[in-house]
Scaffold this motif. Structure first.
Motif, PDB file in Angstrom:
ATOM      1  N   HIS A 133      17.817 -15.581 -15.216  1.00  0.00           N
ATOM      2  CA  HIS A 133      16.521 -14.918 -15.344  1.00  0.00           C
ATOM      3  C   HIS A 133      16.039 -15.119 -16.769  1.00  0.00           C
ATOM      4  CE1 HIS A 133      19.524 -11.927 -16.532  1.00  0.00           C
ATOM      5  NE2 HIS A 133      18.574 -11.280 -17.193  1.00  0.00           N
ATOM      6  N   LEU A 134      14.731 -15.300 -16.912  1.00  0.00           N
ATOM      7  CA  LEU A 134      14.125 -15.510 -18.229  1.00  0.00           C
ATOM      8  C   LEU A 134      13.255 -14.325 -18.596  1.00  0.00           C
ATOM      9  CD1 LEU A 134      14.412 -18.711 -17.253  1.00  0.00           C
ATOM     10  CD2 LEU A 134      13.104 -18.961 -19.333  1.00  0.00           C
ATOM     11  N   HIS A 135      13.613 -13.658 -19.678  1.00  0.00           N
ATOM     12  CA  HIS A 135      12.828 -12.548 -20.207  1.00  0.00           C
ATOM     13  C   HIS A 135      11.645 -13.110 -20.985  1.00  0.00           C
ATOM     14  CE1 HIS A 135      16.071  -9.588 -19.515  1.00  0.00           C
ATOM     15  NE2 HIS A 135      16.870 -10.605 -19.790  1.00  0.00           N
ATOM     16  N   HIS A 136      10.497 -12.470 -20.835  1.00  0.00           N
ATOM     17  CA  HIS A 136       9.286 -12.783 -21.599  1.00  0.00           C
ATOM     18  C   HIS A 136       8.799 -11.451 -22.162  1.00  0.00           C
ATOM     19  CE1 HIS A 136       9.660 -16.216 -18.958  1.00  0.00           C
ATOM     20  NE2 HIS A 136       8.792 -16.875 -19.703  1.00  0.00           N
ATOM     21  N   VAL A 137       8.957 -11.270 -23.452  1.00  0.00           N
ATOM     22  CA  VAL A 137       8.641  -9.984 -24.077  1.00  0.00           C
ATOM     23  C   VAL A 137       7.564 -10.211 -25.137  1.00  0.00           C
ATOM     24  CG1 VAL A 137       9.542  -7.956 -25.261  1.00  0.00           C
ATOM     25  CG2 VAL A 137      11.049  -9.277 -23.744  1.00  0.00           C
ATOM     26  N   ALA A 138       6.447  -9.511 -24.979  1.00  0.00           N
ATOM     27  CA  ALA A 138       5.394  -9.559 -25.995  1.00  0.00           C
ATOM     28  C   ALA A 138       5.800  -8.613 -27.121  1.00  0.00           C
ATOM     29  CB  ALA A 138       4.054  -9.153 -25.394  1.00  0.00           C
ATOM     30  N   ARG A 139       5.896  -9.154 -28.322  1.00  0.00           N
ATOM     31  CA  ARG A 139       6.342  -8.371 -29.463  1.00  0.00           C
ATOM     32  C   ARG A 139       5.201  -8.180 -30.464  1.00  0.00           C
ATOM     33  NH1 ARG A 139      11.722  -8.129 -30.609  1.00  0.00           N
ATOM     34  NH2 ARG A 139      10.958  -6.401 -31.871  1.00  0.00           N
ATOM     35  N   PHE A 140       5.226  -7.014 -31.070  1.00  0.00           N
ATOM     36  CA  PHE A 140       4.218  -6.645 -32.058  1.00  0.00           C
ATOM     37  C   PHE A 140       4.936  -6.141 -33.308  1.00  0.00           C
ATOM     38  CE2 PHE A 140       2.428  -6.194 -27.893  1.00  0.00           C
ATOM     39  CZ  PHE A 140       1.158  -6.743 -28.009  1.00  0.00           C
ATOM     40  N   THR A 141       4.347  -6.378 -34.457  1.00  0.00           N
ATOM     41  CA  THR A 141       4.956  -5.889 -35.697  1.00  0.00           C
ATOM     42  C   THR A 141       5.047  -4.371 -35.699  1.00  0.00           C
ATOM     43  OG1 THR A 141       2.815  -5.900 -36.824  1.00  0.00           O
ATOM     44  CG2 THR A 141       4.205  -7.878 -37.068  1.00  0.00           C
ATOM     45  N   THR A 142       4.312  -3.720 -34.820  1.00  0.00           N
ATOM     46  CA  THR A 142       4.321  -2.256 -34.731  1.00  0.00           C
ATOM     47  C   THR A 142       5.307  -1.715 -33.697  1.00  0.00           C
ATOM     48  OG1 THR A 142       2.487  -2.380 -33.154  1.00  0.00           O
ATOM     49  CG2 THR A 142       1.930  -2.039 -35.493  1.00  0.00           C
ATOM     50  N   ASP A 143       6.005  -2.593 -32.935  1.00  0.00           N
ATOM     51  CA  ASP A 143       6.916  -2.058 -31.925  1.00  0.00           C
ATOM     52  C   ASP A 143       8.193  -1.517 -32.572  1.00  0.00           C
ATOM     53  OD1 ASP A 143       9.126  -4.037 -31.746  1.00  0.00           O
ATOM     54  OD2 ASP A 143       7.763  -5.336 -30.637  1.00  0.00           O
ATOM     55  N   ARG A 144       8.872  -0.643 -31.862  1.00  0.00           N
ATOM     56  CA  ARG A 144      10.020   0.104 -32.403  1.00  0.00           C
ATOM     57  C   ARG A 144      11.148  -0.785 -32.908  1.00  0.00           C
ATOM     58  NH1 ARG A 144      12.356   4.521 -28.649  1.00  0.00           N
ATOM     59  NH2 ARG A 144      13.308   5.143 -30.603  1.00  0.00           N
ATOM     60  N   ALA A 145      11.340  -1.926 -32.304  1.00  0.00           N
ATOM     61  CA  ALA A 145      12.480  -2.773 -32.658  1.00  0.00           C
ATOM     62  C   ALA A 145      12.134  -3.888 -33.645  1.00  0.00           C
ATOM     63  CB  ALA A 145      13.074  -3.388 -31.385  1.00  0.00           C
ATOM     64  N   TRP A 146      10.867  -4.066 -33.948  1.00  0.00           N
ATOM     65  CA  TRP A 146      10.454  -5.170 -34.828  1.00  0.00           C
ATOM     66  C   TRP A 146      11.137  -5.084 -36.178  1.00  0.00           C
ATOM     67  CZ3 TRP A 146       7.603  -9.442 -33.854  1.00  0.00           C
ATOM     68  CH2 TRP A 146       7.225 -10.202 -34.958  1.00  0.00           C
ATOM     69  N   PRO A 147      11.610  -6.154 -36.743  1.00  0.00           N
ATOM     70  CA  PRO A 147      11.573  -7.538 -36.293  1.00  0.00           C
ATOM     71  C   PRO A 147      12.834  -7.946 -35.529  1.00  0.00           C
ATOM     72  CG  PRO A 147      12.306  -7.532 -38.538  1.00  0.00           C
ATOM     73  CD  PRO A 147      12.075  -6.079 -38.139  1.00  0.00           C
ATOM     74  N   GLY A 148      13.720  -7.011 -35.268  1.00  0.00           N
ATOM     75  CA  GLY A 148      14.973  -7.330 -34.585  1.00  0.00           C
ATOM     76  C   GLY A 148      14.799  -7.507 -33.087  1.00  0.00           C
ATOM     77  N   PRO A 149      15.888  -7.856 -32.420  1.00  0.00           N
ATOM     78  CA  PRO A 149      15.829  -7.989 -30.961  1.00  0.00           C
ATOM     79  C   PRO A 149      15.669  -6.629 -30.294  1.00  0.00           C
ATOM     80  CG  PRO A 149      18.073  -8.270 -31.746  1.00  0.00           C
ATOM     81  CD  PRO A 149      17.207  -8.164 -32.963  1.00  0.00           C
TER      82      PRO A 149
END
Length: 145
Positions: free
Chosen positions: A90-106
């Motif tokens: 399965h391939l994950h596709h995750v839209a990431r934002f500099t404001t998300d809780r985990a940014w910049p880590g996985p």
């Protein structure tokens, strides 16, 4: 015969099918997160696909990433095939934002999952089905999960 792994069944909402892959919405509301699962029985690795299926998977992954980028305008799209807990490819596709809780880590292991409430999950799934309808060969599915 293709069957979705039980963990993917529990952790996602089925959105529909592309020519090769089932499209899933991860139930973690912290991130816009879609998953492609090739509908091939007992598949663990991309290189186990026939060459034409490898090309189809790449086309579907790129189309999904482009759709997410256009719809959400994220800072980055993370695409990953890990399979450490779920051996089914399965391939994950995750839209990431500099404001998300985990940014910049996985995102994996950064924070506990924050599930959608049922109404929000159904609304998010319906919204993604509408967006996905613009992709060639998309067939919407409504599952019981």
């Amino acid at each position: 015969m293709f069957e979705l792994h039980t963990r993917l069944q529990a952790d996602t909402q089925v959105l529909g099918d592309l020519p090769l892959c089932r499209v899933l919405l991860a139930k973690d509301s912290q991130y816009p997160w879609l998953i492609l699962v090739p509908r091939v029985a007992n598949l663990r690795e991309i290189h186990h696909l026939a060459p034409a299926q490898q090309q189809q998977l790449m086309q579907e992954s790129c189309a999904l990433a482009s759709l997410m980028e256009q719809a959400l305008r994220p800072d980055k799209i993370n695409v990953a095939a890990l399979g450490n807990l779920v051996p089914q490819l399965h391939l994950h596709h995750v839209a990431r934002f500099t404001t998300d809780r985990a940014w910049p880590g996985p995102i994996w292991g950064a924070h506990s999952s924050l599930p959608y409430d049922e109404a929000s999950l159904q609304q998010e799934a319906a919204s993604w089905r509408l967006k996905l309808a613009h992709l060639a060969g998309f067939t919407p599915l409504v599952a019981d999960n």
